[in-house]
Write a protein that holds these residues in place. Sequence first.
Motif, PDB file in Angstrom:
ATOM      1  N   ILE A 128       0.829  -1.207   0.000  1.00 37.73           N
ATOM      2  CA  ILE A 128       0.000   0.000   0.000  1.00 37.73           C
ATOM      3  C   ILE A 128       0.858   1.249   0.000  1.00 37.73           C
ATOM      4  CG2 ILE A 128      -1.637   1.344   1.369  1.00 37.73           C
ATOM      5  CD1 ILE A 128      -2.762  -1.372   2.358  1.00 37.73           C
ATOM      6  N   GLU A 129       1.900   1.280   0.834  1.00 35.53           N
ATOM      7  CA  GLU A 129       2.730   2.486   0.901  1.00 35.53           C
ATOM      8  C   GLU A 129       3.456   2.733  -0.417  1.00 35.53           C
ATOM      9  OE1 GLU A 129       5.218   2.430   4.341  1.00 35.53           O
ATOM     10  OE2 GLU A 129       3.524   2.517   5.740  1.00 35.53           O
ATOM     11  N   HIS A 130       3.898   1.664  -1.067  1.00 38.82           N
ATOM     12  CA  HIS A 130       4.511   1.828  -2.390  1.00 38.82           C
ATOM     13  C   HIS A 130       3.508   2.405  -3.372  1.00 38.82           C
ATOM     14  CE1 HIS A 130       6.416   0.943  -6.214  1.00 38.82           C
ATOM     15  NE2 HIS A 130       5.445   0.094  -6.509  1.00 38.82           N
ATOM     16  N   PHE A 131       2.311   1.817  -3.445  1.00 39.02           N
ATOM     17  CA  PHE A 131       1.318   2.292  -4.412  1.00 39.02           C
ATOM     18  C   PHE A 131       0.926   3.741  -4.127  1.00 39.02           C
ATOM     19  CE2 PHE A 131      -0.055  -2.381  -4.105  1.00 39.02           C
ATOM     20  CZ  PHE A 131       0.869  -2.763  -5.059  1.00 39.02           C
ATOM     21  N   ARG A 132       0.701   4.079  -2.875  1.00 40.48           N
ATOM     22  CA  ARG A 132       0.277   5.439  -2.547  1.00 40.48           C
ATOM     23  C   ARG A 132       1.394   6.453  -2.817  1.00 40.48           C
ATOM     24  NH1 ARG A 132      -2.494   6.500   2.976  1.00 40.48           N
ATOM     25  NH2 ARG A 132      -3.175   8.335   1.782  1.00 40.48           N
ATOM     26  N   SER A 133       2.630   6.020  -2.691  1.00 43.23           N
ATOM     27  CA  SER A 133       3.730   6.958  -2.907  1.00 43.23           C
ATOM     28  C   SER A 133       3.827   7.395  -4.361  1.00 43.23           C
ATOM     29  CB  SER A 133       5.052   6.328  -2.455  1.00 43.23           C
ATOM     30  OG  SER A 133       5.538   5.381  -3.387  1.00 43.23           O
ATOM     31  N   TRP A 134       3.139   6.679  -5.258  1.00 42.71           N
ATOM     32  CA  TRP A 134       3.185   7.016  -6.685  1.00 42.71           C
ATOM     33  C   TRP A 134       1.908   7.697  -7.179  1.00 42.71           C
ATOM     34  CZ3 TRP A 134       7.560   7.362  -9.146  1.00 42.71           C
ATOM     35  CH2 TRP A 134       8.642   6.610  -8.702  1.00 42.71           C
ATOM     36  N   TRP A 135       1.054   8.146  -6.267  1.00 46.58           N
ATOM     37  CA  TRP A 135      -0.099   8.961  -6.669  1.00 46.58           C
ATOM     38  C   TRP A 135       0.390  10.224  -7.369  1.00 46.58           C
ATOM     39  CZ3 TRP A 135      -5.235   9.471  -7.238  1.00 46.58           C
ATOM     40  CH2 TRP A 135      -5.798  10.750  -7.184  1.00 46.58           C
ATOM     41  N   PRO A 136      -0.243  10.662  -8.465  1.00 41.69           N
ATOM     42  CA  PRO A 136      -1.489  10.182  -9.069  1.00 41.69           C
ATOM     43  C   PRO A 136      -1.306   9.124 -10.165  1.00 41.69           C
ATOM     44  CG  PRO A 136      -0.891  12.248 -10.080  1.00 41.69           C
ATOM     45  CD  PRO A 136       0.177  11.962  -9.047  1.00 41.69           C
ATOM     46  N   ARG A 137      -0.059   8.723 -10.413  1.00 38.33           N
ATOM     47  CA  ARG A 137       0.142   7.670 -11.419  1.00 38.33           C
ATOM     48  C   ARG A 137      -0.592   6.395 -11.010  1.00 38.33           C
ATOM     49  NH1 ARG A 137       6.147   5.688 -13.439  1.00 38.33           N
ATOM     50  NH2 ARG A 137       5.498   3.800 -14.570  1.00 38.33           N
ATOM     51  N   THR A 138      -0.471   5.995  -9.762  1.00 40.82           N
ATOM     52  CA  THR A 138      -1.262   4.893  -9.218  1.00 40.82           C
ATOM     53  C   THR A 138      -2.442   5.489  -8.485  1.00 40.82           C
ATOM     54  OG1 THR A 138       0.695   3.496  -8.965  1.00 40.82           O
ATOM     55  CG2 THR A 138      -1.259   2.892  -7.694  1.00 40.82           C
ATOM     56  N   ALA A 139      -3.637   4.956  -8.744  1.00 41.05           N
ATOM     57  CA  ALA A 139      -4.850   5.611  -8.225  1.00 41.05           C
ATOM     58  C   ALA A 139      -5.764   4.669  -7.456  1.00 41.05           C
ATOM     59  CB  ALA A 139      -5.620   6.249  -9.382  1.00 41.05           C
ATOM     60  N   GLY A 140      -5.261   3.522  -7.031  1.00 44.25           N
ATOM     61  CA  GLY A 140      -6.108   2.648  -6.240  1.00 44.25           C
ATOM     62  C   GLY A 140      -5.365   1.432  -5.738  1.00 44.25           C
TER      63      GLY A 140
END
Length: 839
Positions: free
Chosen positions: A605-617
């Motif tokens: 989750i922390e990896h995905f959220r760190s790439w917002w807005p490229r990753t959005a969920g």
Amino acid sequence: MLRTVDLGGPAWVVRPVGALAEGAPDRTAAGWEVPAVVPGCVHTDLLRAGVIPDPLQGGNEAAVQWVGLTDWEYTTRVELEEAPAQGERRHLVLDGLQTVATVTVNGAEVAATRNMHRRYRVDVTDVVAPGDNELRVRFASSARAMLDAAGDDPLPYDWAYPYNELRTMACEVGWDWGPTLVSAGIWRPVRLERWHTARAEVDVTTTTSADLARGVLVVGLDVETAPQGAHAGGLEVEVVLARPGDAAPATTWRRPVGPGRNRLELDVERPEPWWPRGYGEAALHDVAVRLVDAAGRVLQEDHRRVGFRHVAVDTTPDEHGRAFTVRVNDRPVFCKGANWIPDDVLVSRMTPARYAERVGQAVDAHMNTLRVWGGGIYEDEAFYAACDELGVLVWQDFAFACAAYPEHDEMRAEVAAEADDVVRRLAAHPSVVVWNGANECVLGWEDWGWRAQVRDRAWGEGYYREVLPAAVAAHAPGAVYVANSPVASEPGVHPQVPGDGPVHLWDPWNLFDYAHYRDEIPRFVAEFGYQAPATWPTLAEALGTVPDRPDDAALAARQKQPAGQRNLVDRLAGRFPDPAALAAGTERWHLATGLNQAHALRSGIEHFRSWWPRTAGALVWQLNDVWPALSWSLVDHGGRPKPAWYAVRRAFADRLVTIQPREAGLAVVLVNDTDEVWADLLTVRRAHVLDGEVAREAREVVVPARSVLTVRVGPGITQAGHRREELVVAETSPAGDGADGAHRAVHAFVRDDGMRWPAPAVTHTVERRGEDLLVRLEAGVAVADVQVESPGLRADAALGTLLPGERATVVLRPERPGTGGLDADPPIRVRTRNELFHA
């Protein structure tokens, strides 16, 4: 006025029909006619009567397989005091039959069904009579029906029976987290409706402009008139919309309606918008729809709660592929959430209170999205109402999962009727924003070798590309439709690519290690998960006592993934010293696997959220459980949060501090998922596990609303003096008390199993406050993953790291408040990661 006679309750009996399947008990003396309760199912009725043991306890799953291979019949008697008045009709309404059913009234067959997911309405005016009436519902074995329909050349499917041949809950035939319990019964309410002149099937939805300036209340009515009813021209519908709050006046419309389909589009100026959690109020409007005859008499009245919101999915091409970002009211939303499966394999046992508790646990973990997975059911109204009220977005799968589905004429008609029914039922709920054609069916076609087995037969794609989107377009114009998950937005692109569409990331669990979540920067992660056993109390309740070894047959029977037991141990490699030794005893294995799940999900989750807005969920697999299990759930079947729930709650916090590797070196990433600027003091320290702080850097940071700030960590921190004994600790103010690390991130310089964690040294004192216990902790050395346990109590925080000399407070509350006082001196146990590094 339409009148209803509830036919549910305990006034039913159930008995087997024909030969009993092998394994059935001998009830020659007691007889086989058993009292039954509707809604319910044959398993719950037999369990209540003492005919079978609890299927979810011990090894009883195997002992009750005969139930699903036997035919059953439910019977009740209905007393009607009077004959139908002139112009009156009587309809039998069945909201849910599981699954292959023949319905007779007074010996006359009135319906034959093969779909668990549909509602049925039957005109029985000419069949019922004044006085005593008999209603029978006979259920053929769904298990045998599946096998018969599949024949010798089945389309691809998994698990015990070919569920793709019957419109039933797929996971009742088993899944890699659930038992095989094929059931039968009247699983949702049944009633007799009496009406005169006219009645209507009512569906309500809304559409809203992106700027929220204009809303449209869309009311659909399928009007049916009695043979001696009023002329169609004499019917009107009255629609009343009450805005949120007592001060706002209601708006009323009256329109003429006639027999057949009527569709009203009613303009609403500047409605109060419905927002997902964290973006604003989840404003709900009350709608009353009244069917009125020429004399002004109300024939029928229906009520709905609706919300006005604009929904879209942004799939704009960019340098990385295509976006996949849910937009609500023209604002991009990072979907923080989990996948939802049935909360009990015997789905009729679900209650509104249980739905509210489970959705509440999702919200308490800072989630704003739940995905209702396609191998289960379309959930009860209570689930969607809870999501509406709490601002939780619902990604709703149609009931297709992990199989090739036949498309012959009979099945296609059944699917079309199901889609029409379920979309109309759920369209009023503002929470339902995404409709998904199926789970992993397009992926199965591409990657699982289906082509050779399917050959030239249709396999379900016609449903996902044609039938299902047509139902959504017709009845839920304010929602979004995607063909499958995973799927690419761009035609001709493989469904499982990180740069386009939702993906399912299973290699880190099935093949590698959770460090591999960082291998990709996906646009939207619709599934990813790591396993751990249910909490110790839940396992003890299910098994009587928890075995001493995790490979014990009783415990292994709770593991339904073929490679799951091996993976639980293999994934400890690199994370803890000597995984084989940890697997030698259940207690240490239980702690290690629970912490591994927690860290895996938090890391992803922390990896995905760190790439917002490229990753959005990021939607974790899975929130809940169908039975007490070793599975991917965050909350076990007993309703108890696993350690992973606490980790996910921290990782989904609206303001997140995380330490991430970047090309330029180690970085602190601050994620601000709020509408306020985050101005704070960021402190980054290097700390020794025994001696405490070694070095410190501090700087003021400003993180704009709904954005991410990356701060490189300087060499004074990253150049460790004792790599295996030092940590990098980043925190903002308030620094948090360490109980769950809400404002703190911790990073080790070496692989996890190479850390020299000291033997745990934590003292605690306890203060009683009403039903709660306040446990105050003080660490003598650095301790990680601190958990405080006491029987019957639940901690408000867990999994924080305490440095030498630091203190924290954990509140323990009763699992079921108000059920009794605490013991005079309840036992308190403090668990840490450290103990797994010491024999």
